[in-house]
Design a protein around this motif. Structure first.
Motif, short mmCIF file in Angstrom:
data_model
loop_
_atom_site.label_atom_id
_atom_site.label_comp_id
_atom_site.label_asym_id
_atom_site.label_seq_id
_atom_site.Cartn_x
_atom_site.Cartn_y
_atom_site.Cartn_z
N UNK A 206 101.40 -52.27 -19.40
CA UNK A 206 100.24 -51.42 -19.66
C UNK A 206 100.18 -50.25 -18.67
N UNK A 207 100.70 -50.48 -17.47
CA UNK A 207 100.73 -49.40 -16.48
C UNK A 207 101.72 -48.31 -16.88
N UNK A 208 102.69 -48.67 -17.75
CA UNK A 208 103.68 -47.70 -18.21
C UNK A 208 103.18 -46.85 -19.36
N UNK A 209 102.24 -47.37 -20.13
CA UNK A 209 101.84 -46.70 -21.37
C UNK A 209 101.30 -45.29 -21.17
N UNK A 210 100.52 -45.00 -20.12
CA UNK A 210 100.06 -43.61 -19.95
C UNK A 210 101.20 -42.62 -19.72
N UNK A 211 102.38 -43.12 -19.38
CA UNK A 211 103.53 -42.25 -19.13
C UNK A 211 104.46 -42.20 -20.33
N UNK A 212 104.00 -42.69 -21.46
CA UNK A 212 104.77 -42.65 -22.69
C UNK A 212 104.64 -41.25 -23.28
N UNK A 213 105.58 -40.38 -22.94
CA UNK A 213 105.44 -38.95 -23.24
C UNK A 213 106.09 -38.53 -24.54
N UNK A 214 106.82 -39.43 -25.20
CA UNK A 214 107.45 -39.08 -26.48
C UNK A 214 106.63 -39.69 -27.62
N UNK A 215 106.71 -39.13 -28.83
CA UNK A 215 106.01 -39.74 -29.96
C UNK A 215 106.38 -41.21 -30.10
N UNK A 216 105.37 -42.05 -30.29
CA UNK A 216 105.61 -43.49 -30.33
C UNK A 216 104.80 -44.16 -31.44
N UNK A 217 105.41 -45.18 -32.00
CA UNK A 217 104.82 -45.93 -33.11
C UNK A 217 104.79 -47.40 -32.73
#
Length: 275
Positions: A206-217
């Motif tokens: 969950x700590x990684x999710x804010x850094x998910x910078x590419x489109x994600x599904x």
């Protein structure tokens, strides 16, 4: 329908031998689309995802990975089986293969690997698809599957068993699915499985999710309790651009339970429809 399978191969990337199966190739319309790297789950060698590779290969240059400690990729008593090492493997694999643009499609453990890899914004990564990722972690509810289920099935497969032996562990699977699991499960190193299972409860994706910078599904199963509605809301709050599709009549092993629904869930997110 003609097979899209091309070959299996090994590369030396991130300091280990990594094995993969390739489908489709980069000719025709596939050359205009990003490649797809499929990352299976905790006890799923690449060979068990071959039917998915076949379908993806019709539209994309597709690579189905044996995660370290599984299938024909490297395994040993001293190998690092951490989430960080697995994520570094995927990034190094894409670089070694020379993939200029690629998407990560990860299932379960593979989805957690994709999230951790995407956190580093590696060159060439254009999108991620997260298929029913365990949302367990520090201070969170435990992953619903139990460790003995994995241990007992791996040890049975290591001794040698058949589809009937696997039926007690996967009672809803078809005969073909059970045969394939009986054939390949022994290649899942118990040490690797244990480390990954422990990581389900100690790694904070969950700590990684804010850094998910590419489109994600995010693709989740209607049945089971791996990803609940409240979990989806939390993940989308952390990654507001995260899209979500639930697949009806499917448990955690979504393409095994509802293969057509699994492919339909992608829509044209990757650049072309799968069905």
């Amino acid at each position: 329908m003609n097979s899209t399978f091309l070959y299996g191969a090994n590369v030396h990337a991130n300091g280990i031998r990594q094995h993969y199966l390739r489908y489709g190739g980069d000719n025709g319309a596939r050359a205009t689309r990003p490649a797809v790297v499929v990352i299976p789950g905790i006890t799923s060698p690449a060979a068990t995802w071959g039917f998915v590779g076949e379908t993806f290969g019709r539209q994309f240059d597709t690579y189905v990975l044996d995660v370290r400690g599984r299938g024909l990729s490297e395994a040993s008593a001293t190998l690092d089986y951490s989430l960080d090492a697995q994520a570094a493997d995927v990034i190094a694999l894409a670089q070694t293969l020379g993939l200029e643009r690629y998407a990560l499609v990860g299932h379960s453990m593979g989805a957690r690997i994709a999230i951790r890899a995407a956190r580093h914004a590696p060159r060439g990564l254009v999108s991620t698809v997260l298929v029913d990722p365990p949302v367990s972690g520090p201070g969170r509810r435990a992953y619903p599957a139990k460790l003995p289920w994995y241990v007992d099935s791996i040890r049975l497969a290591t001794r040698g068993t058949d589809a009937e032996g696997m039926r007690a562990f996967c009672p809803t699977w078809t005969e073909e699915q059970l045969r394939l699991r009986a054939q390949w499960l022994h290649t899942c190193d118990e040490r690797a499985m244990r480390a990954s299972f422990e990581g389900f409860h100690t790694d904070d994706i969950h700590a990684d999710l804010p850094r998910l910078s590419v489109p994600s599904l995010l693709i989740t199963a209607e049945r089971g309790d791996v990803v609940l509605d409240a979990d989806v809301r939390e993940m989308q709050a952390l990654a507001p651009a995260l899209l979500h599709v639930r697949v009806r009549s499917a448990g955690h092993m979504i393409p095994w339970d509802n293969e057509a629904g699994f492919y339909e869930a992608f829509g044209d997110f990757l650049g072309a429809k799968l069905v």
